[in-house]
Design a protein around this motif. Structure first.
Motif, PDB file in Angstrom:
ATOM      1  N   MET A 272      28.137  19.133  -3.245  1.00 33.85           N
ATOM      2  CA  MET A 272      26.923  20.121  -3.351  1.00 33.85           C
ATOM      3  C   MET A 272      25.974  19.779  -2.001  1.00 33.85           C
ATOM      4  SD  MET A 272      27.413  21.581  -6.001  1.00 33.85           S
ATOM      5  CE  MET A 272      25.885  22.503  -5.927  1.00 33.85           C
ATOM      6  N   GLY A 273      26.554  18.641  -0.991  1.00 29.39           N
ATOM      7  CA  GLY A 273      25.584  18.379  -0.056  1.00 29.39           C
ATOM      8  C   GLY A 273      25.166  19.553   0.851  1.00 29.39           C
ATOM      9  N   SER A 274      26.250  20.673   1.124  1.00 27.18           N
ATOM     10  CA  SER A 274      25.671  21.772   2.073  1.00 27.18           C
ATOM     11  C   SER A 274      24.593  22.578   1.486  1.00 27.18           C
ATOM     12  CB  SER A 274      27.194  22.511   2.283  1.00 27.18           C
ATOM     13  OG  SER A 274      27.895  21.780   3.154  1.00 27.18           O
ATOM     14  N   LYS A 275      24.740  22.565   0.128  1.00 21.93           N
ATOM     15  CA  LYS A 275      23.924  23.584  -0.803  1.00 21.93           C
ATOM     16  C   LYS A 275      22.489  22.646  -0.640  1.00 21.93           C
ATOM     17  CE  LYS A 275      23.054  26.125  -4.893  1.00 21.93           C
ATOM     18  NZ  LYS A 275      23.347  26.314  -6.399  1.00 21.93           N
ATOM     19  N   LYS A 276      22.482  21.318  -0.880  1.00 22.68           N
ATOM     20  CA  LYS A 276      20.999  20.780  -0.882  1.00 22.68           C
ATOM     21  C   LYS A 276      20.761  20.666   0.462  1.00 22.68           C
ATOM     22  CE  LYS A 276      21.936  17.259  -4.518  1.00 22.68           C
ATOM     23  NZ  LYS A 276      22.418  16.088  -4.958  1.00 22.68           N
ATOM     24  N   SER A 277      21.560  20.813   1.613  1.00 18.71           N
ATOM     25  CA  SER A 277      20.994  21.006   3.158  1.00 18.71           C
ATOM     26  C   SER A 277      20.176  22.162   3.220  1.00 18.71           C
ATOM     27  CB  SER A 277      22.024  20.618   4.219  1.00 18.71           C
ATOM     28  OG  SER A 277      23.009  21.875   4.132  1.00 18.71           O
ATOM     29  N   LEU A 278      20.848  23.173   2.584  1.00 21.87           N
ATOM     30  CA  LEU A 278      19.957  24.464   2.815  1.00 21.87           C
ATOM     31  C   LEU A 278      18.570  24.668   2.258  1.00 21.87           C
ATOM     32  CD1 LEU A 278      22.885  26.984   1.378  1.00 21.87           C
ATOM     33  CD2 LEU A 278      22.412  26.206   3.800  1.00 21.87           C
ATOM     34  N   LYS A 279      18.213  23.619   1.386  1.00 24.71           N
ATOM     35  CA  LYS A 279      16.869  23.578   1.192  1.00 24.71           C
ATOM     36  C   LYS A 279      15.952  22.914   2.062  1.00 24.71           C
ATOM     37  CE  LYS A 279      18.351  23.127  -3.901  1.00 24.71           C
ATOM     38  NZ  LYS A 279      18.190  22.227  -5.022  1.00 24.71           N
ATOM     39  N   ILE A 280      16.596  21.988   2.880  1.00 23.87           N
ATOM     40  CA  ILE A 280      15.458  21.580   3.819  1.00 23.87           C
ATOM     41  C   ILE A 280      15.514  22.424   5.231  1.00 23.87           C
ATOM     42  CG2 ILE A 280      15.834  19.391   2.912  1.00 23.87           C
ATOM     43  CD1 ILE A 280      17.698  18.658   5.165  1.00 23.87           C
ATOM     44  N   LEU A 281      16.333  23.503   5.360  1.00 22.82           N
ATOM     45  CA  LEU A 281      16.443  24.314   6.428  1.00 22.82           C
ATOM     46  C   LEU A 281      15.474  25.217   6.616  1.00 22.82           C
ATOM     47  CD1 LEU A 281      20.490  24.958   6.801  1.00 22.82           C
ATOM     48  CD2 LEU A 281      19.189  23.261   8.230  1.00 22.82           C
ATOM     49  N   PRO A 282      15.095  25.675   7.744  1.00 29.33           N
ATOM     50  CA  PRO A 282      13.800  26.802   7.755  1.00 29.33           C
ATOM     51  C   PRO A 282      14.391  27.962   7.462  1.00 29.33           C
ATOM     52  CG  PRO A 282      14.908  26.066  10.067  1.00 29.33           C
ATOM     53  CD  PRO A 282      15.241  25.336   9.291  1.00 29.33           C
ATOM     54  N   ASP A 283      13.412  28.861   7.338  1.00 32.14           N
ATOM     55  CA  ASP A 283      13.832  30.265   6.521  1.00 32.14           C
ATOM     56  C   ASP A 283      14.349  31.131   7.926  1.00 32.14           C
ATOM     57  OD1 ASP A 283      13.099  29.607   4.310  1.00 32.14           O
ATOM     58  OD2 ASP A 283      11.119  29.881   4.329  1.00 32.14           O
ATOM     59  N   THR A 284      13.859  30.808   8.926  1.00 30.78           N
ATOM     60  CA  THR A 284      14.513  31.482  10.107  1.00 30.78           C
ATOM     61  C   THR A 284      15.869  31.638  10.279  1.00 30.78           C
ATOM     62  OG1 THR A 284      13.814  29.936  11.708  1.00 30.78           O
ATOM     63  CG2 THR A 284      12.230  31.793  10.872  1.00 30.78           C
ATOM     64  N   PRO A 285      16.680  32.232  10.655  1.00 32.44           N
ATOM     65  CA  PRO A 285      18.145  32.272  11.105  1.00 32.44           C
ATOM     66  C   PRO A 285      18.332  31.108  11.944  1.00 32.44           C
ATOM     67  CG  PRO A 285      17.553  34.480  11.105  1.00 32.44           C
ATOM     68  CD  PRO A 285      16.249  33.892  11.047  1.00 32.44           C
TER      69      PRO A 285
ATOM     70  N   LEU B  94      21.656  28.314  13.698  1.00 34.23           N
ATOM     71  CA  LEU B  94      23.049  27.917  13.845  1.00 34.23           C
ATOM     72  C   LEU B  94      23.434  26.728  12.674  1.00 34.23           C
ATOM     73  CD1 LEU B  94      23.781  27.492  17.828  1.00 34.23           C
ATOM     74  CD2 LEU B  94      24.520  29.353  16.347  1.00 34.23           C
ATOM     75  N   ALA B  95      22.411  25.953  12.427  1.00 32.49           N
ATOM     76  CA  ALA B  95      22.647  25.117  11.533  1.00 32.49           C
ATOM     77  C   ALA B  95      22.700  25.646   9.962  1.00 32.49           C
ATOM     78  CB  ALA B  95      21.553  24.046  11.727  1.00 32.49           C
TER      79      ALA B  95
END
Length: 399
Positions: A1-14, A16-17
Motif C-alpha cells: 500500500m506504499g504507493s497509495k499512501k504516497s499519493l496522499k502526500i503528493l500535490p493536487d496538481t499533475p 511526474l511523481a
C-alpha cells in the motif's frame, strides 16, 4: 500500500511523481489479481502523463493496460493498447520497450491460438533483443518461439529454439529459465517418443527445482515423468509420479489459498488502518477548522479593536483641535473686544477733551464779544462756527 499512501502526500496538481505512483499502485493491484481496480489506476496514470505531455509515461501506461486486459482475457482491448504503446515507443526510438511489447503481443496471440501472428511478433522481438545484446530477454523469447513452433508441430524448429534458449540460460545462470526450457524439451521429446532424452531433461528440471526450492518446478517434473512412464507402459512409476504431482500441486494450491487468505487479512487490516487514519484525519480537520475559526475570530477582534482605537484617537484629535480652535477664537474675540473698547475709550476721551476745549473757547469768545462792539460781529461769527461743531456729551456753555 506504499504507493497509495504516497499519493496522499503528493500535490493536487499533475506531476511526474504522481503519475509514477498511480502506475506503481496499478501494478501492485494487478499482482494481487485485482485487475479491474488496476485498470482504473493505469488509466489515471495515462491521463496524468497525457496532461504533462510525458511520452515515456504514456507508453508505460498503455503497455500496462495491455497486460491487464490480457489477464482479464479481453484480447481485443489488450491488442489495442499494446499496439498504441508499440506505435509510440517506435516513434520515440525506445527499442527495448518496443521489443517487450512485441513479446507480449506474441504471448497474447499464442494464448488466443493465433499462432502465425504470435510467431511474427516474437520474431520481431527477438531481432531487437539480439541487436541490443539483451541475453535474458533473448532466452525468454526463444523459449516462446519454441512453444509456438511445437504447437504448430514444427518440432525440429522448436527444438532449435529450445536449445538456444537453454544455452543462454545456462550462460547467464538463469536457473528458472533452465527449469522451464528443460521441461519443454522433455515434453517435445516425449511427443517424438524419445523417452530416454525426455527423462534426462525431466531429471534436470527436478534437480534444479530442488536446488532452488522451486516447488512449481516439482509439478513440471512429476507431471512429465507420469506422462513419459505412462507412454512407456510403466504404469507403476506413472502412478507414483502422478501422486507426487498431485501432492505438490495440492500443496501449491493450499499455499496459494493461504496466501489469498493472508492477502485478504492484510487488505482487511489495511482497510481498518485506513479507516482509522481517515477518522483521525477527519478529527484533525475538524480541529484545524475550529482553530482556523478561532483564529479568524481573534483576528476580527484585533482588527475591530484597532479600528475602534483608531476612531477614538481620531475623535480625541478632532476634539483637541476643535477645543484649540475654540480657545483661539475666544482669544481672538477677547482681543478684538478689548481693542474695540480701547478705541471707544480713546474716541470718547478725545471727543470729551476737544468738546471741553471748544466750549471754553466759545465761552471766552462770548465774553470778548460783550467787551467790544466792533469785534463782536467778528467774534460772533466765530462763535457761530464753533456752534456748528457737533458735541454729543455735555451741554453747550453758550445760551
Amino acid at each position: 500500500m506504499g504507493s497509495k499512501k504516497s499519493l496522499k502526500i503528493l500535490p493536487d496538481t499533475p506531476s511526474l511523481a504522481r503519475g509514477t505512483s498511480y502506475s506503481h499502485y496499478g501494478l501492485l493491484l494487478a499482482q494481487q489479481g485485482r485487475y479491474e481496480d488496476a485498470t482504473l489506476w493505469h488509466l489515471q496514470a495515462l491521463k496524468e502523463s497525457e496532461t504533462l505531455g510525458d511520452s515515456a509515461g504514456i507508453v508505460r501506461s498503455q503497455h500496462n493496460l495491455g497486460r491487464v486486459y490480457g489477464f482479464l482475457g479481453d484480447i481485443d482491448q489488450a491488442v489495442n493498447w499494446y499496439k498504441k504503446a508499440l506505435e509510440l515507443s517506435q516513434l520515440l526510438g525506445q527499442e527495448s520497450h518496443s521489443a517487450k511489447i512485441l513479446g507480449n503481443l506474441g504471448q497474447i496471440m499464442l494464448n488466443a491460438g493465433r499462432l502465425e501472428e504470435a510467431f511474427s511478433y516474437q520474431t520481431q522481438s527477438l531481432s531487437i533483443f539480439e541487436r541490443l545484446g539483451d541475453a535474458f530477454s533473448r532466452s525468454i523469447t526463444l523459449l516462446d518461439l519454441g512453444r509456438i513452433s511445437q504447437t504448430q508441430w514444427n518440432l525440429d524448429q522448436a527444438r532449435n529454439y529450445y536449445d538456444q534458449s537453454l544455452a543462454i540460460s545456462r550462460s547467464i545462470q538463469d536457473n528458472l529459465g533452465i527449469i522451464y526450457t528443460a521441461a519443454n524439451i522433455a515434453s517435445l521429446e516425449s511427443s517424438r517418443n524419445n523417452y530416454p532424452e525426455a527423462l534426462a531433461y525431466l531429471d534436470t528440471t527436478l534437480r534444479i527445482s530442488r536446488e532452488q526450492s522451486y516447488e512449481k518446478g516439482y509439478t513440471y517434473a512429476y507431471e512429465g515423468f507420469a506422462e513419459v512412464y505412462a507412454k512407456m507402459g510403466d504404469y507403476q512409476k506413472a502412478l507414483e509420479n502422478h501422486q507426487l504431482y498431485d501432492k505438490w500441486n495440492d500443496s501449491l494450491a493450499n499455499k496459494q489459498y493461504l496466501e489469498k487468505i493472508r492477502e485478504l487479512e492484510v487488505k482487511y487490516e489495511t482497510q481498518q488502518k485506513e479507516n482509522e487514519i481517515l477518522r483521525l484525519s477527519e478529527i484533525q480537520l475538524q480541529q484545524a477548522a475550529s482553530i482556523r475559526k478561532r483564529d479568524v475570530q481573534i483576528q476580527w477582534l484585533i482588527i475591530s479593536g484597532l479600528v475602534i482605537g483608531l476612531f477614538l484617537v481620531l475623535g480625541w484629535l478632532l476634539f483637541r483641535q476643535h477645543s484649540r480652535l475654540k480657545q483661539q477664537q475666544e482669544i481672538f474675540e477677547a482681543v478684538a473686544e478689548t481693542e474695540m473698547n480701547e478705541r471707544r475709550r480713546i474716541a470718547r476721551d478725545l471727543h470729551d477733551s476737544v468738546g471741553a476745549m471748544l466750549a471754553t473757547i466759545q465761552n471766552r469768545l462770548t465774553n470778548l464779544a460783550n467787551d467790544s462792539i466792533n469785534e463782536r460781529e467778528t467774534l460772533g461769527e466765530l462763535a457761530d462756527l464753533l456752534k456748528k461743531h457737533p458735541r454729543k456729551p455735555g451741554k453747550s456753555l453758550i445760551t
